[in-house]
Design a protein around this motif. Structure first.
Motif, PDB file in Angstrom:
ATOM      1  N   LEU A  85       0.854  -1.197   0.000  1.00  0.00           N
ATOM      2  CA  LEU A  85       0.000   0.000   0.000  1.00  0.00           C
ATOM      3  C   LEU A  85       0.887   1.243   0.000  1.00  0.00           C
ATOM      4  N   ASN A  86       0.926   1.912  -1.145  1.00  0.00           N
ATOM      5  CA  ASN A  86       1.828   3.049  -1.331  1.00  0.00           C
ATOM      6  C   ASN A  86       1.321   4.294  -0.607  1.00  0.00           C
ATOM      7  N   GLN A  87       2.174   4.909   0.204  1.00  0.00           N
ATOM      8  CA  GLN A  87       1.748   6.068   0.990  1.00  0.00           C
ATOM      9  C   GLN A  87       2.044   7.398   0.312  1.00  0.00           C
ATOM     10  N   GLN A  88       2.883   7.346  -0.730  1.00  0.00           N
ATOM     11  CA  GLN A  88       3.173   8.588  -1.457  1.00  0.00           C
ATOM     12  C   GLN A  88       3.412   8.271  -2.926  1.00  0.00           C
ATOM     13  N   LYS A  89       2.628   8.903  -3.794  1.00  0.00           N
ATOM     14  CA  LYS A  89       2.719   8.646  -5.234  1.00  0.00           C
ATOM     15  C   LYS A  89       2.878   9.977  -5.967  1.00  0.00           C
ATOM     16  N   ALA A  90       3.903  10.046  -6.817  1.00  0.00           N
ATOM     17  CA  ALA A  90       4.189  11.263  -7.587  1.00  0.00           C
ATOM     18  C   ALA A  90       4.314  12.480  -6.671  1.00  0.00           C
ATOM     19  N   GLY A  91       4.936  12.265  -5.508  1.00  0.00           N
ATOM     20  CA  GLY A  91       5.180  13.367  -4.590  1.00  0.00           C
ATOM     21  C   GLY A  91       3.995  13.780  -3.749  1.00  0.00           C
ATOM     22  N   LYS A  92       2.879  13.065  -3.877  1.00  0.00           N
ATOM     23  CA  LYS A  92       1.677  13.422  -3.122  1.00  0.00           C
ATOM     24  C   LYS A  92       1.282  12.275  -2.200  1.00  0.00           C
ATOM     25  N   GLU A  93       0.770  12.622  -1.038  1.00  0.00           N
ATOM     26  CA  GLU A  93       0.316  11.620  -0.085  1.00  0.00           C
ATOM     27  C   GLU A  93      -0.914  10.904  -0.624  1.00  0.00           C
ATOM     28  N   THR A  94      -0.997   9.612  -0.376  1.00  0.00           N
ATOM     29  CA  THR A  94      -2.162   8.829  -0.789  1.00  0.00           C
ATOM     30  C   THR A  94      -3.014   8.528   0.440  1.00  0.00           C
ATOM     31  N   ILE A  95      -4.159   7.907   0.210  1.00  0.00           N
ATOM     32  CA  ILE A  95      -5.045   7.572   1.322  1.00  0.00           C
ATOM     33  C   ILE A  95      -4.420   6.535   2.252  1.00  0.00           C
ATOM     34  N   PHE A  96      -3.371   5.834   1.780  1.00  0.00           N
ATOM     35  CA  PHE A  96      -2.783   4.757   2.583  1.00  0.00           C
ATOM     36  C   PHE A  96      -1.778   5.267   3.616  1.00  0.00           C
ATOM     37  N   LEU A  97      -1.602   6.583   3.663  1.00  0.00           N
ATOM     38  CA  LEU A  97      -0.867   7.155   4.788  1.00  0.00           C
ATOM     39  C   LEU A  97      -1.713   7.061   6.053  1.00  0.00           C
ATOM     40  N   ASN A  98      -3.023   6.922   5.858  1.00  0.00           N
ATOM     41  CA  ASN A  98      -3.967   6.810   6.971  1.00  0.00           C
ATOM     42  C   ASN A  98      -4.023   5.365   7.485  1.00  0.00           C
ATOM     43  N   GLY A  99      -3.724   5.179   8.772  1.00  0.00           N
ATOM     44  CA  GLY A  99      -3.677   3.844   9.349  1.00  0.00           C
ATOM     45  C   GLY A  99      -5.001   3.115   9.312  1.00  0.00           C
ATOM     46  N   ASN A 100      -6.111   3.822   9.485  1.00  0.00           N
ATOM     47  CA  ASN A 100      -7.420   3.169   9.473  1.00  0.00           C
ATOM     48  C   ASN A 100      -7.776   2.649   8.085  1.00  0.00           C
ATOM     49  N   ILE A 101      -7.385   3.380   7.056  1.00  0.00           N
ATOM     50  CA  ILE A 101      -7.628   2.918   5.686  1.00  0.00           C
ATOM     51  C   ILE A 101      -6.832   1.640   5.420  1.00  0.00           C
ATOM     52  N   ARG A 102      -5.558   1.639   5.847  1.00  0.00           N
ATOM     53  CA  ARG A 102      -4.726   0.442   5.648  1.00  0.00           C
ATOM     54  C   ARG A 102      -5.317  -0.773   6.375  1.00  0.00           C
ATOM     55  N   LYS A 103      -5.713  -0.555   7.612  1.00  0.00           N
ATOM     56  CA  LYS A 103      -6.261  -1.667   8.395  1.00  0.00           C
ATOM     57  C   LYS A 103      -7.572  -2.178   7.798  1.00  0.00           C
ATOM     58  N   ALA A 104      -8.354  -1.263   7.237  1.00  0.00           N
ATOM     59  CA  ALA A 104      -9.612  -1.657   6.612  1.00  0.00           C
ATOM     60  C   ALA A 104      -9.366  -2.660   5.492  1.00  0.00           C
ATOM     61  N   LEU A 105      -8.392  -2.371   4.624  1.00  0.00           N
ATOM     62  CA  LEU A 105      -8.084  -3.298   3.537  1.00  0.00           C
ATOM     63  C   LEU A 105      -7.562  -4.630   4.072  1.00  0.00           C
ATOM     64  N   SER A 106      -6.761  -4.572   5.134  1.00  0.00           N
ATOM     65  CA  SER A 106      -6.198  -5.793   5.700  1.00  0.00           C
ATOM     66  C   SER A 106      -7.280  -6.725   6.236  1.00  0.00           C
ATOM     67  N   LEU A 107      -8.388  -6.142   6.712  1.00  0.00           N
ATOM     68  CA  LEU A 107      -9.447  -6.934   7.336  1.00  0.00           C
ATOM     69  C   LEU A 107     -10.548  -7.352   6.356  1.00  0.00           C
ATOM     70  N   ALA A 108     -10.548  -6.792   5.161  1.00  0.00           N
ATOM     71  CA  ALA A 108     -11.699  -6.944   4.271  1.00  0.00           C
ATOM     72  C   ALA A 108     -11.659  -8.165   3.366  1.00  0.00           C
ATOM     73  N   ILE A 109     -10.472  -8.685   3.101  1.00  0.00           N
ATOM     74  CA  ILE A 109     -10.304  -9.655   2.009  1.00  0.00           C
ATOM     75  C   ILE A 109     -10.494 -11.095   2.483  1.00  0.00           C
ATOM     76  N   ASP A 110     -11.264 -11.847   1.742  1.00  0.00           N
ATOM     77  CA  ASP A 110     -11.479 -13.268   2.019  1.00  0.00           C
ATOM     78  C   ASP A 110     -10.347 -14.058   1.341  1.00  0.00           C
ATOM     79  N   LYS A 111      -9.288 -14.302   2.072  1.00  0.00           N
ATOM     80  CA  LYS A 111      -8.118 -14.992   1.516  1.00  0.00           C
ATOM     81  C   LYS A 111      -8.429 -16.452   1.194  1.00  0.00           C
ATOM     82  N   GLU A 112      -9.314 -17.027   1.967  1.00  0.00           N
ATOM     83  CA  GLU A 112      -9.701 -18.413   1.714  1.00  0.00           C
ATOM     84  C   GLU A 112     -10.329 -18.558   0.328  1.00  0.00           C
ATOM     85  N   HIS A 113     -11.087 -17.532  -0.089  1.00  0.00           N
ATOM     86  CA  HIS A 113     -11.682 -17.545  -1.423  1.00  0.00           C
ATOM     87  C   HIS A 113     -10.585 -17.557  -2.489  1.00  0.00           C
TER      88      HIS A 113
END
Length: 541
Positions: A293-321
């Motif tokens: 999850l890239n936190q800075q792209k083309a010199g600009k901060e991305t939404i993944f600098l936010n810890g809650n956004i990162r954690k949301a993605l970590s918890l959302a995916i059904d890996k078993e699928h």
């Protein structure tokens, strides 16, 4: 009369004293046909940084030590085990005198000095310098431009004696010496070839069991030809390995069934279809597939600098699928960064993955709550992100699933998929030109740090820009505890917990090496660290 005698002599030589017009039956060449799922990005051992390149380099080059079938280091160019000083800082390695380059010249200690100095030279800018940074004496200072490359802790005592100085005792250092980044290069040849070196198979010199042929630097086919100068000629009875890049599983299976491949990699429905076939083979890899999850792209901060956004993605995916319905090839769900069956507690022998347990297990309710909180903190209602991955077959299905599940669970999120060849993907990663990167990492040596170090603040491999002071502190403690193995192990357990629970990266699965392989083909050795496949002992029966 002289002409007739000369003609008779020519016949005797050409036909093995069988007689003119009665030629001996030539011995049939033993050829194996294999596939790879990615192109070769670089054949320069000092700069290669991807699995496809490392696999190729390992077939045609050799370092001080190789890995045996049990992943234990054994002598390669080295004549024996290294002599290690009492303080663990100095390794003295004797080189075998019959190790040759493919031009017939002897492999000498200076070939290692030259290659390793090239790796740390800031002007060369090696992608792989992180392997020895902080390990070999002065490597980090040289990379940072603070010392000369001649001050690197490696010296040719004589042609057949190499002396290596370490920054601190490294219990796993001999396994580091098996990795392609530390393979030798012949100084005179490389300097003469200049910019053409390693750009194609005609501008390379080899000291491994095979030589590379018919590779133009970008193509999707190449060959490995038996290296007649290799010091151990009885390693393989195969004369040639013909390789082609095949990214679609169905095509690989068709080529196998048509007799055009002797081994076809399987995934998806084909893995299930052939599980009862006698040619079916499967073993667990140490390759970790995850989302960066890239936190800075083309010199600009991305939404993944936010810890809650990162954690949301970590918890959302059904890996078993992913492993059950998409891959179907024996891959396993991974809820941590360190893979299973890779490394064990040096005192209790408990597997690292088992000891550290399942981290950030799927929780859709918490995922949605974290997403909502993160979007509120960012002041956003809608956001579009890119999901970048390599264009091999299995990634297509995984990317489409990730796009669906993330857009479905997170209001306001749009995911755009971009699949590209591995070489382009590596460039995108290096340049930080992505939002979410579907990627993989394999271990360079047999220690948890081979994975964990890539997320240390400022590390070259940390393309996402992640930084966590507590995580760095745990790694620093591990660095300082090389002689206190129990405490060091605990520091690395804690480091992984911090990394994964902070959503720094999203582990998805640990892959399996699953394929159809002809019963006549034996001796393919599969390793759990370093390049996964070795062909040096291939036998065609």
């Amino acid at each position: 009369m002289k002409k007739r005698v000369a003609a008779l002599f020519s016949c005797l030589v050409a036909f093995g004293v069988v007689g003119c017009g009665k030629s001996a039956e030539p011995e049939k060449q033993r050829v194996v046909n294999l596939m790879e799922i990615n192109e070769i990005s670089s054949m320069d051992s000092a700069n290669a940084f991807d699995g496809g390149s490392f696999i190729a380099i390992t077939q045609v080059m050799e370092g001080l030590y190789n890995l045996d079938e049990e992943d234990q280091p054994i002598p390669g160019v080295a004549a024996a085990e290294p002599e290690v000083s009492q303080d663990g800082l100095t390794y003295t390695v004797k080189l075998r005198e019959n190790a040759k380059w493919s031009d017939g010249s002897t492999v000498v200690a200076d070939d290692f000095v030259f290659a390793w100095q090239k790796v740390v030279d800031p002007e060369f800018g090696s992608n792989s310098s992180i392997l020895i940074s902080g390990i070999i004496k002065n490597a980090e200072a040289i990379i940072q431009g603070q010392k000369k490359i001649s001050e690197l802790g490696v010296k040719a005592v004589d042609d057949h004696t190499l002396e290596i100085q370490l920054e601190q005792p490294i219990p796993y250092f001999q396994s580091v010496l098996t990795f392609p980044t530390l393979f030798p290069q012949k100084r005179e040849y490389v300097e003469r070839a200049g910019k053409k070196y390693a750009q194609d198979s005609e501008h390379l010199l080899y000291n491994g069991p095979f030589e590379l042929a018919e590779w133009d630097g970008t193509g999707q086919t190449w060959q490995y030809l038996k290296n007649l100068e290799y010091w151990e000629p009885t390693t393989t009875n195969v004369d040639k390995i013909a390789v082609q890049v095949v990214k679609e599983t169905d095509l690989g299976v068709k080529l196998y069934e048509n007799g055009e491949l002797d081994r076809a990699v399987l995934s998806g429905e084909f893995s299930q279809q052939y599980q009862q076939d006698s040619a079916y083979t499967s073993s667990l890899d140490s390759w970790v597939h995850y989302l960066s999850l890239n936190q800075q792209k083309a010199g600009k901060e991305t939404i993944f600098l936010n810890g809650n956004i990162r954690k949301a993605l970590s918890l959302a995916i059904d890996k078993e699928h992913i492993v059950t319905n998409i891959l179907k090839n024996g891959s396993q769900v991974l809820n941590g960064y360190i893979p299973a069956e890779f490394v064990r507690n040096p005192e209790t022998q408990l597997d690292f993955r088992q000891e550290n347990g399942e981290l950030m297990v799927r929780d859709q309710v918490k995922a949605r709550a974290d997403w909502q909180l993160g979007m509120e903190e960012l002041g956003l209602k809608e956001v579009e992100v890119s999901l970048v991955g390599s264009d091999q077959d299995e990634n297509k299905g995984i990317s489409e699933y990730l796009q669906f599940v993330l857009e479905e669970q997170f209001p306001g999120l749009t995911v755009k998929i971009q699949l590209m060849p591995e070489k382009n993907l590596l460039a995108a990663k290096e340049q930080g030109d992505y939002d979410i990167l579907l990627t993989r990492s394999g271990p360079d040596y047999q220690d948890p740090l081979t994975f964990l170090d890539s997320y240390r603040t400022g590390n070259w491999g940390n393309s996402s820009g992640y930084s966590n002071q507590s995580y760095d502190q745990q790694l620093s403690e591990a660095d300082a505890l090389t002689t206190q193995v129990a405490k060091r192990w605990q520091a690395m357990l804690k480091a992984e917990q911090i990394l994964v629970n902070d959503g720094a990266m999203v582990p998805l699965y640990q892959s399996a090496n699953t394929a159809l392989q002809r019963e006549s083909l034996t001796g393919l050795v599969h390793h759990l660290f370093g390049p996964p496949n070795s062909y040096r002992k291939l036998q065609l029966n």
